[in-house]
Every structure is written in structure tokens, then in C-alpha cells.
Design a protein around this motif. Structure first.
Motif, PDB file in Angstrom:
ATOM      1  N   GLY A   1      38.853  51.246  40.883  1.00 24.73           N
ATOM      2  CA  GLY A   1      38.423  49.946  40.389  1.00 24.73           C
ATOM      3  C   GLY A   1      38.370  49.983  38.878  1.00 24.73           C
ATOM      4  N   PHE A   2      39.108  49.092  38.222  1.00 28.39           N
ATOM      5  CA  PHE A   2      39.140  49.093  36.751  1.00 28.39           C
ATOM      6  C   PHE A   2      39.707  47.758  36.270  1.00 28.39           C
ATOM      7  CE2 PHE A   2      43.182  50.561  38.279  1.00 28.39           C
ATOM      8  CZ  PHE A   2      44.141  50.163  37.375  1.00 28.39           C
ATOM      9  N   ARG A   3      39.711  47.572  34.958  1.00 28.51           N
ATOM     10  CA  ARG A   3      40.229  46.332  34.378  1.00 28.51           C
ATOM     11  C   ARG A   3      41.639  46.563  33.829  1.00 28.51           C
ATOM     12  NH1 ARG A   3      36.559  42.354  34.189  1.00 28.51           N
ATOM     13  NH2 ARG A   3      34.346  42.931  34.379  1.00 28.51           N
ATOM     14  N   ASP A   4      42.539  45.638  34.149  1.00 26.70           N
ATOM     15  CA  ASP A   4      43.910  45.772  33.662  1.00 26.70           C
ATOM     16  C   ASP A   4      44.045  45.164  32.274  1.00 26.70           C
ATOM     17  OD1 ASP A   4      43.922  43.020  34.014  1.00 26.70           O
ATOM     18  OD2 ASP A   4      45.293  43.048  35.731  1.00 26.70           O
TER      19      ASP A   4
ATOM     20  N   LYS B   1      44.891  42.377  31.388  1.00 28.05           N
ATOM     21  CA  LYS B   1      44.413  40.988  31.354  1.00 28.05           C
ATOM     22  C   LYS B   1      42.896  40.909  31.562  1.00 28.05           C
ATOM     23  CE  LYS B   1      48.751  39.120  33.202  1.00 28.05           C
ATOM     24  NZ  LYS B   1      49.369  38.358  34.327  1.00 28.05           N
ATOM     25  N   ASN B   2      42.253  42.071  31.586  1.00 23.88           N
ATOM     26  CA  ASN B   2      40.808  42.182  31.803  1.00 23.88           C
ATOM     27  C   ASN B   2      40.398  41.755  33.213  1.00 23.88           C
ATOM     28  OD1 ASN B   2      38.338  43.098  30.663  1.00 23.88           O
ATOM     29  ND2 ASN B   2      37.647  40.985  30.442  1.00 23.88           N
ATOM     30  N   GLU B   3      41.330  41.822  34.141  1.00 24.82           N
ATOM     31  CA  GLU B   3      41.035  41.465  35.522  1.00 24.82           C
ATOM     32  C   GLU B   3      40.747  42.738  36.321  1.00 24.82           C
ATOM     33  OE1 GLU B   3      44.416  39.295  36.892  1.00 24.82           O
ATOM     34  OE2 GLU B   3      43.910  37.476  35.771  1.00 24.82           O
TER      35      GLU B   3
ATOM     36  N   ASP C   1      40.351  50.330  45.716  1.00 25.46           N
ATOM     37  CA  ASP C   1      39.176  49.862  46.450  1.00 25.46           C
ATOM     38  C   ASP C   1      39.015  48.344  46.361  1.00 25.46           C
ATOM     39  OD1 ASP C   1      38.218  52.132  47.705  1.00 25.46           O
ATOM     40  OD2 ASP C   1      37.042  52.787  45.978  1.00 25.46           O
ATOM     41  N   ILE C   2      39.454  47.748  45.266  1.00 28.78           N
ATOM     42  CA  ILE C   2      39.415  46.283  45.140  1.00 28.78           C
ATOM     43  C   ILE C   2      40.294  45.658  46.215  1.00 28.78           C
ATOM     44  CG2 ILE C   2      39.916  44.318  43.647  1.00 28.78           C
ATOM     45  CD1 ILE C   2      37.661  45.915  42.525  1.00 28.78           C
TER      46      ILE C   2
ATOM     47  N   GLU D   1      32.918  39.135  46.159  1.00 26.02           N
ATOM     48  CA  GLU D   1      32.689  38.952  44.716  1.00 26.02           C
ATOM     49  C   GLU D   1      32.400  40.315  44.113  1.00 26.02           C
ATOM     50  OE1 GLU D   1      29.018  37.382  42.073  1.00 26.02           O
ATOM     51  OE2 GLU D   1      29.883  35.846  43.391  1.00 26.02           O
ATOM     52  N   PHE D   2      33.136  40.690  43.083  1.00 26.69           N
ATOM     53  CA  PHE D   2      33.006  42.027  42.502  1.00 26.69           C
ATOM     54  C   PHE D   2      32.109  41.987  41.263  1.00 26.69           C
ATOM     55  CE2 PHE D   2      36.936  41.873  44.874  1.00 26.69           C
ATOM     56  CZ  PHE D   2      36.797  42.985  45.688  1.00 26.69           C
ATOM     57  N   LYS D   3      31.136  42.899  41.245  1.00 23.06           N
ATOM     58  CA  LYS D   3      30.148  42.926  40.158  1.00 23.06           C
ATOM     59  C   LYS D   3      30.071  44.329  39.556  1.00 23.06           C
ATOM     60  CE  LYS D   3      25.247  42.113  39.168  1.00 23.06           C
ATOM     61  NZ  LYS D   3      23.930  41.759  39.754  1.00 23.06           N
ATOM     62  N   PRO D   4      30.538  44.513  38.329  1.00 27.51           N
ATOM     63  CA  PRO D   4      30.393  45.811  37.654  1.00 27.51           C
ATOM     64  C   PRO D   4      28.915  46.136  37.445  1.00 27.51           C
ATOM     65  CG  PRO D   4      32.055  44.463  36.571  1.00 27.51           C
ATOM     66  CD  PRO D   4      31.325  43.561  37.524  1.00 27.51           C
TER      67      PRO D   4
END
Length: 267
Positions: free
Chosen positions: A54-57, A59-61, A66-67, A82-85
């Protein structure tokens, strides 16, 4: 009108007024409470700096293995994910405090964690590997004596290291970081001699810098990944296990694994 008659009339008026009031009807005893609203959304807690899980690409998405797994499971459960860091070192508190409903981000199943949270069936095996610089000359765990070793704070890597007491005591220092990426940056900068990290994450980064990093043959043990839920939510756990079992059987989980790892590594 004498005083006695006046008192009698006033009393009669009071009685008639009371009889004329519209008293509310008593509520029916034993009425059933309103049914709770159906759950349509689940908040998934994750570490958003844990590639490829799980990480941000660019585009910050939020993206990752796991996502994709969680989204597919959500579809089969009829739920929106809904994903919450979150601060991964406080993940159990986030779950018990109901700020998130699941922990799904390379979460290792351990006896210690089982005391606090419920786990789904395992879906992947993982090793705690040791990453060093190619030029370091470190070849074995014994070579870590007197060295500074890094790991993510609150991760199972720390627990795995501590289980190997003899090796752990030989370190000059065990230094923890908020995330594995920062630890690997310190390794590259020479501030660490080694990093202990989940294999799925470590291999992802090593592949990008094959000339710079080396993975030792020895490791700190094998473990299994699962999804963490609250113990008071058995219905959600059962639905999740059913969804994940169906993903394994029809090949969808293998498809997602191949996308991120180049092969089927689903347990």
C-alpha cells in the motif's frame, strides 16, 4: 352565592378541566428497538508508505497489492472500502478505538497480536529479510555484531529480531523508523549497516537498486499475513473469509498477486 357553594363549583370545574385534557397514549410495553442501519462502508487502516502492499503513486493515489485485494473483497461483500492512512505503530489503538474497521497492509499474524485483535485466514507467507549494502562485506547474521541495524517501529521485524536474542544483543544499536523507506534511505546514506524488513517490501526496493543492495541468505524467520479486525465483529470476519476464499478459488487473488509480484504468491 355562599362560600360553600363557591368552593364546590370551583372543585367541579377543576375536575372537568382535568377530564378534558388529551393525555398521550401509553407506549406499548416491550416494543422492539429500531433495527441498526446496514453496514455499507468499511474503513481500512494502512501504512501508505509500504510498497508494494500500500503506497501512493505519482498521482498521490493509494495503490498496491493489499489495496487491490481489499477492493475486490469489498465488492464480493457488498461493501465500499475506504482507505485511511494511519500511524502503523498505533494500529491496534486505531482499530479498538473504531477509527478504522480493518487493518489490511502486510499485517503479520502473531500470538501477541491475537490477544488484542481477530485475524482473517492467512493469505500470504513472508520472511523478515536482511538488506545490506553490496559493498558492506556483511554476509551472515553473525557479521551484524557491533553494527547499527534498522527496522520499522511497531513492525513484526522488531519482534522477529528480539526473538533471536543472541544476534539482537550483538548489535551496536537497533534503530527504529516510522517507515521502511526512510530506513532504507539511511542504509544508502551509510547511517545504518543493515535493515530488517518484510520480504515483499524489501525485494521491491532491492529490485530497483540491484547494484546497491544485497539480501542475505539468512533471515529472521517466516511468518504469515492476515487482515486484522475487532474481536467483537465476528460477522464481518466470517464475510471477509468467505470473500477471500472465493477470490483464491476463482483465481482473482492469483491475478492480483501476479500483477504486483510477477507470480502467484497467495497462500
Amino acid at each position: 352565592m355562599n362560600k360553600r357553594n363557591l368552593v364546590a363549583m370551583l372543585a367541579l370545574s377543576a375536575i372537568l378541566a382535568a377530564c378534558g385534557k388529551n393525555e398521550p397514549a401509553p407506549s406499548a410495553s416491550g416494543a422492539a428497538p429500531a433495527a441498526p442501519a446496514a453496514v455499507t462502508k468499511v474503513v481500512v487502516g494502512l501504512d501508505d508508505n509500504f510498497p508494494p502492499m500500500g503506497f501512493r503513486d505519482e498521482k498521490n493515489e493509494l495503490v498496491g497489492f493489499d489495496i487491490d485485494m481489499a477492493r475486490e473483497a469489498g465488492k464480493r461483500m457488498g461493501l465500499t472500502m475506504e482507505f485511511k492512512p494511519i500511524d502503523w505503530s498505533a494500529k491496534e489503538a486505531e482499530l479498538s478505538g473504531k477509527r478504522v474497521d480493518m487493518l489490511w497492509n502486510g499485517l503479520t499474524i502473531t500470538d501477541q497480536r491475537k490477544e488484542k485483535i481477530a485475524f482473517s485466514s492467512p493469505y500470504m507467507e513472508n520472511h523478515q529479510i536482511i538488506v545490506v549494502l553490496t559493498k558492506s562485506g556483511i554476509k551472515t547474521k553473525a557479521d551484524l555484531a557491533g553494527k547499527v541495524v534498522g527496522a520499522q517501529d511497531g513492525s513484526s521485524a522488531v519482534d522477529a529480531i528480539k526473538k533471536d536474542e543472541a544476534v539482537a544483543k550483538s548489535f551496536k544499536q537497533l534503530k527504529t523508523f516510522g517507515d521502511n523507506v526512510t530506513a532504507l534511505m539511511d542504509l544508502s546514506a551509510g547511517r545504518l549497516d543493515a535493515v530488517v524488513v518484510d520480504e515483499v517490501v524489501g525485494r521491491f526496493h532491492v529490485a530497483k537498486k540491484a547494484d546497491e543492495y544485497n539480501v542475505l541468505e539468512e533471515n529472521f524467520g517466516v511468518e504469515e499475513y492476515g487482515v486484522g479486525l475487532r474481536k467483537d465483529d465476528p460477522e464481518m470476519l466470517a464475510k471477509l473469509n468467505t470473500a477471500m476464499d472465493s477470490m483464491k478459488k476463482d483465481g482473482k487473488a492469483a491475478e492480483i498477486a501476479t500483477k504486483w509480484f510477477g507470480k502467484d504468491i497467495i497462500k
